[in-house]
Structure formats: structure tokens, C-alpha cells
Scaffold this motif. Sequence first.
Motif: not given
Length: 175
Positions: A65-71
Amino acid sequence: GPGNEFPGGVEGQRPSWGPGRSPGLASRRPAPGGGGVILGIGSDIMDIRRIEASIARFGDRFLMRIFTETERARAMRRTEKLRAPTYAKRFAAKEAAAKALGTGFRRGVFFADLAVVNLRSGQPTIQMTGGAARRLAEMTPAGMMPVINLTMTDEYPYAYAQVIISAVPGAPAAT
């Protein structure tokens, strides 16, 4: 859309310093006779233990919910001990960016619109899409190009981030 995002600026805009070149200090200096301007400043401090507790309680639901796939991929490359601080710094960076936009997480700005990415030099910045990109475009004066500077650090149990959004002379390159 995907592939059109530009780290450190508005979706669909290219950096004024050109593809494959990182922005040096010279590219951020105001043009002779014209000046750059700070549009927004935001900072946030985060208790890493809160992130640890959220991961323990909500797991992937929280992370997705909070972080992108890259993050998430970047955090997973870290050792177990460094994952929560990695997430906490990025959480603080998103909060700081929302403050620098002058909206917080309102007016169509969501966590998913703010991604911590790295320039080729390794320097972190914020990639803005959706409502965040629209707000950045609204606040950037005509004929100027937005620049997003991000710094992050942590010292357990705290993570800190600061975002400075400025505008420098020069219209964004056409896409």
C-alpha cells in the motif's frame, strides 16, 4: 504513463540536463539575469520501530500500500536488520515530499504518487506521478523547470528525510 515518469520531476517531462547525464551543480544554478526559487520545503522524522510494528502486524498488505515495487525490491536486497530502516527512510521521504508540495496527503496526493528513486549518480530523489505530479506542475512557475532534492538518513530508532522543491529557469523539454 509507465516509462514517461521522470525522477525528480513531473511525469512526462525530461530533465533539462539531457538523457544519461546526472544533474551537476552547474545545471541547478540560476541562469544569468534570472534566478531559481524554492517552491516548497518539507521534512519528516520517523520512528523505525513504528515501521517494524506495521510490517509485523500487516506484512505485505502494508508494504504494497505504501511502497512501490522498486522501493520494495531495494529493501529486500538489504539484510533483515537494514530493511525496516530502509522502509522508514522512504516513508519519511514521502511524508516530507507531501509537505513540500503544500498538500500533505490530501487534494489527490497519495503515497503511491511519490516514489523514492535514485539518479544514475546514486543520489536519491522523488519521482512524482498522479496527483503529486499535477500539484508539482501547478506550483511550478511558467518557463521554469522543477528540481526535487532529497536527503535521507537514519540512526536507530529514527529515520529522517528532507525534501526541497525548487524551480530553475528553463521550460521542460517536450516529450
